[in-house]
Design an enzyme around this catalytic site. Structure first.
Site, PDB file in Angstrom:
ATOM      1  CE  LYS A  48      -4.392  -0.119   2.370  1.00 61.38           C
ATOM      2  NZ  LYS A  48      -4.995  -0.026   3.706  1.00 61.38           N
TER       3      LYS A  48
HETATM    4  C1  E4P Z   1      -8.455   0.020   4.031  1.00 63.58           C
HETATM    5  O1  E4P Z   1      -7.607  -0.263   3.235  1.00 63.58           O
HETATM    6  C2  E4P Z   1      -8.508   1.315   4.732  1.00 63.58           C
HETATM    7  O2  E4P Z   1      -7.306   1.581   5.374  1.00 63.58           O
HETATM    8  C3  E4P Z   1      -9.669   1.332   5.700  1.00 63.58           C
HETATM    9  O3  E4P Z   1     -10.821   0.848   5.039  1.00 63.58           O
HETATM   10  C4  E4P Z   1      -9.925   2.692   6.312  1.00 63.58           C
HETATM   11  O4  E4P Z   1     -11.116   2.645   7.069  1.00 63.58           O
HETATM   12  P1  E4P Z   1     -11.525   3.777   8.126  1.00 63.58           P
HETATM   13  O5  E4P Z   1     -11.807   5.040   7.370  1.00 63.58           O
HETATM   14  O6  E4P Z   1     -12.760   3.254   8.787  1.00 63.58           O
HETATM   15  O7  E4P Z   1     -10.375   3.932   9.061  1.00 63.58           O
END
Ligand code: E4P
Length: 237
Positions: A83
């Site tokens: 990522k």
């Molecule tokens: C996934 O890859 C993201 O980091 C995650 O869905 C973020 O979610 P949040 O906005 O609830 O922290």
């Protein structure tokens, strides 16, 4: 549409895998920090449990650092997807890692133009955060629709991974739009299963079963006790 679990919790991952419900996992530093475990061993364990992509987030601000981390992450397990954030440095890292054949999930996407840039840099996944947009009174699902249109117009291969999912309506809307994947916390995955009419219907069927003549119960008991064949199928009586 594929469903990913947005979690670094092994119990949640095992349970979701046992339902045959998930095709991959996404993590971020916030989710990993909650587990109180060492980062790399935890990520390796997650990869062993899931037969699909596992996103692991870089934590450098500059492209060189992200590239170095990304190469090391990718070497840990074949399921790892690296990522990188949707910044100029993140795009540089995405371009380089993608050239090297390493799959990149470009995260923290909040606009159609950012998604366009992620695709041009060679992202394998782009992660638009719908819940965080909703929090600012912007409709997160409109962003998914826009990205879907842009990627279809130019035949980009980047997959749309709907993230920051907060409730089942996000999931259903993502599927209707034709997003490739939705990633969600375990609590939301559980909500997808539940329906009060299912529970009420089951209660009714099971209580009606109790009113059947005794032969029915005897059959059930003997079927449960019958020896299983090779395929696990019980011999009929
Ligand atoms: C996934 O890859 C993201 O980091 C995650 O869905 C973020 O979610 P949040 O906005 O609830 O922290």
């Amino acid at each position: 549409m594929k469903l990913f679990l947005d979690s670094a919790n092994l119990k949640e991952i095992d349970e979701a895998v046992s339902w045959g419900a998930i095709d991959g996992v996404t993590t971020n530093p916030t989710l990993v920090a909650k587990e109180g475990r060492e980062f790399v061993p935890l990520m390796k364990e997650i990869c062993e449990r899931v037969n699909g992509p596992v996103s692991m987030e870089t934590v450098s601000r500059d492209a060189a650092g992200m590239i170095e981390e990304g190469r090391a992450f990718a070497a840990l397990h074949q399921h790892i997807v690296v990522k990188c954030p949707l910044t100029k440095e993140g795009l540089k890292a995405t371009r380089q890692l993608s050239h090297e054949g390493i799959r990149v999930n470009v995260t923290l996407c909040f606009s159609p133009n950012q998604a366009l840039l992620a695709a041009k840099a060679g992202a394998y996944f782009v992660s638009p955060f719908v819940g965080r947009l909703d929090d600012l009174s912007q409709d997160g699902m409109l962003l998914i629709q826009d990205i879907k249109t842009i990627y279809a117009n130019y035949r980009f291969a980047t997959q749309i991974l709907v993230a920051s999912v907060r409730h089942p309506i996000h999931v259903a809307e993502a599927a209707k739009i034709g997003a490739d994947i939705a990633t969600m916390p375990f609590a939301v995955l559980e909500m997808l299963v539940k329906h009060p009419l299912t529970d009420a219907g089951l209660e009714r069927f099971l209580s009606d079963w109790e009113r059947l003549p005794p032969e029915a119960k005897q059959w059930k008991a003997s079927a449960a006790a019958a020896p299983r064949g090779k395929a696990g199928i019980r011999a009929s009586r």
